[in-house]
Design an enzyme around this catalytic site. Structure first.
Site, short mmCIF file in Angstrom:
data_model
loop_
_atom_site.label_atom_id
_atom_site.label_comp_id
_atom_site.label_asym_id
_atom_site.label_seq_id
_atom_site.Cartn_x
_atom_site.Cartn_y
_atom_site.Cartn_z
N ARG A 43 -5.54 106.89 38.42
CA ARG A 43 -5.84 106.29 40.22
C ARG A 43 -4.20 106.65 40.92
NH1 ARG A 43 -1.11 105.26 39.78
NH2 ARG A 43 -1.12 103.78 41.28
N GLY A 44 -4.65 105.63 42.33
CA GLY A 44 -2.87 106.66 43.10
C GLY A 44 -3.88 106.84 44.44
N ALA A 45 -3.32 106.59 45.47
CA ALA A 45 -4.74 106.93 46.93
C ALA A 45 -4.23 108.96 46.85
CB ALA A 45 -3.62 106.43 48.34
N ARG A 77 -14.28 104.07 45.16
CA ARG A 77 -13.17 102.78 45.26
C ARG A 77 -12.92 103.68 46.70
NH1 ARG A 77 -8.02 102.56 42.30
NH2 ARG A 77 -8.24 100.18 43.09
N GLN A 170 0.31 98.68 36.45
CA GLN A 170 0.28 100.05 36.94
C GLN A 170 2.22 100.34 37.00
OE1 GLN A 170 -1.55 98.36 38.61
NE2 GLN A 170 -2.80 99.73 39.26
N ASP A 211 -1.72 103.11 50.21
CA ASP A 211 -3.26 103.50 50.40
C ASP A 211 -4.19 103.95 51.40
OD1 ASP A 211 -2.58 102.52 48.28
OD2 ASP A 211 -4.92 102.89 46.93
N ASN A 221 -1.78 98.70 50.20
CA ASN A 221 -0.68 98.99 49.23
C ASN A 221 -1.06 97.93 48.25
OD1 ASN A 221 0.32 100.87 47.76
ND2 ASN A 221 2.14 99.55 47.31
O1 MRU Z 1 -5.26 100.41 41.60
P1 MRU Z 1 -4.21 101.55 42.09
O2 MRU Z 1 -3.53 102.46 41.22
O3 MRU Z 1 -4.95 102.90 42.43
O4 MRU Z 1 -3.42 101.20 43.35
C1 MRU Z 1 -2.21 102.16 43.79
C2 MRU Z 1 -1.12 101.77 45.31
O5 MRU Z 1 -1.64 100.94 45.26
C3 MRU Z 1 -0.15 102.61 44.71
O6 MRU Z 1 0.81 102.11 45.22
C4 MRU Z 1 -0.61 103.74 46.21
O7 MRU Z 1 -2.07 104.48 45.72
C5 MRU Z 1 0.26 104.49 46.97
S1 MRU Z 1 0.20 105.98 45.18
C6 MRU Z 1 0.77 107.42 45.80
#
Ligand code: MRU
Length: 314
Positions: A43-45, A77, A170, A211, A221
């Site tokens: 996970r994470g963009a 997603r 997270q 995101d 985000n």
């Molecule tokens: O649901 P997630 O854990 O994928 O959400 C991630 C975030 O909101 C992060 O802050 C975002 O993706 C930035 S990652 C560099």
């Protein structure tokens, strides 16, 4: 994260198991990569985009239907624009080399971004961050956590307050794990403690990842980011977003059309496999929110520090 050509698999660090266990997950088809994204093993963009790129390369190596692989990955997603961005990048050349180059470029972008972000820190800065925008979330150095690492390397960071980031934690599970490994002083707090600690003068700046960023700077985000930005403004604390250009969606004029993922309510109703909400009580689980550009002091990218009115040139 890597693509193995002997045995054909995308291999991911399973983020659901951290911090207790450092375990890899092998995905042998694009559909399995899509499941790993949906279930948040990865996970994470930017990391979602990299995983999808490897998923396409895996499908090509297996001789699978590429259009179907892309469809399944794209549907995994909805909020992070890095996912459709990476799939578009792979379209002309769906090879392992292209996916690996994309991965390397993303890490380089984070390093450049972090160097720009470090300029926003003063000696002794006490920062607050939300969710995880670290190496785990970007395939390497990190965006918001990259900024914190670069500031620490320059001796500018006193410590980081880490929002635990309900419901999937997270912050406490992943960001604290990364900061500990990097030797950066940090303290985990309940999300609801942020306002009070700002009021007590314990926060000098907030930095988060993103995101999806619309052309006007409105930023999606992790849920809770908007509330933090409101609190930061109320306490005259700078609120920074760190994200690579691959997170900017130039097709969107503002944040109103950013798709917000609604996840399974059980993520709110359960904690560590135990029900924490009465069985008849419903729950809602929007996974992201949109922070309006007017609450953001600056957006830091690999191309520098942008301030309102945002003019991201491509
Ligand atoms: O649901 P997630 O854990 O994928 O959400 C991630 C975030 O909101 C992060 O802050 C975002 O993706 C930035 S990652 C560099």
């Amino acid at each position: 994260m890597r693509l193995e050509e002997d045995g054909l698999a995308v291999v991911l660090l399973d983020q659901r198991r951290l911090p207790d266990e450092v375990v890899e997950l092998r995905c042998e088809t694009a559909a399995e990569v899509a499941d790993a994204i949906r279930d948040m093993a990865v996970r994470g963009a930017p990391a979602i985009g990299i995983a999808a790129a490897y998923g396409v390369a895996l499908a090509a190596l297996r001789g699978d239907d590429l259009a179907e692989a892309e469809r399944v990955l794209a549907a995994s997603r909805p909020t992070a624009v890095n996912l459709p961005w990476a799939l578009a990048q792979m379209q002309e050349e769906p090879t392992p080399e292209r996916a690996r180059a994309l991965h390397e470029e993303e890490v380089e972008r984070c390093l450049r971004m972090a160097a720009h972000a470090a300029e926003l820190f003063q000696p002794g800065t006490r920062a607050l961050t939300h969710c995880n925008a670290g190496g785990l979330a970007t395939g390497g150095y990190g965006s918001a956590v990259g900024a914190l690492r670069a500031a620490a390397e320059r001796g500018l960071l006193e410590r980081v307050l880490v929002d635990e980031t309900r419901p999937l934690l997270q912050g406490s599970r992943l960001t604290a794990w990364e900061l500990e490994r990097a030797g950066i002083p940090h303290v985990v707090i309940a999300d609801s403690a942020a306002g009070s600690l700002m009021a007590r003068g314990e926060v000098d700046l907030v930095v988060t990842g993103a995101d999806r960023i619309a052309a006007n700077g409105d930023t999606a985000n992790k849920i809770g980011t908007y509330g933090l930005a409101v609190l930061a403004q109320a306490h005259a604390i700078p609120f920074y977003v760190a994200a690579p250009f691959s997170t900017i969606d130039r097709a969107l004029a503002d944040g109103s059309a950013i798709p917000i993922e609604e996840r399974d309510p059980r993520e709110v109703q359960e904690l560590a496999g135990r029900r924490i909400v009465p069985s008849a009580s419903p729950a809602r689980n929007p996974a992201f929110d949109v922070t309006p550009a007017r609450l953001i002091t600056a957006i830091v990218t690999e191309r520098g520090v942008f301030r309102s009115p945002y003019a991201f040139a491509w």
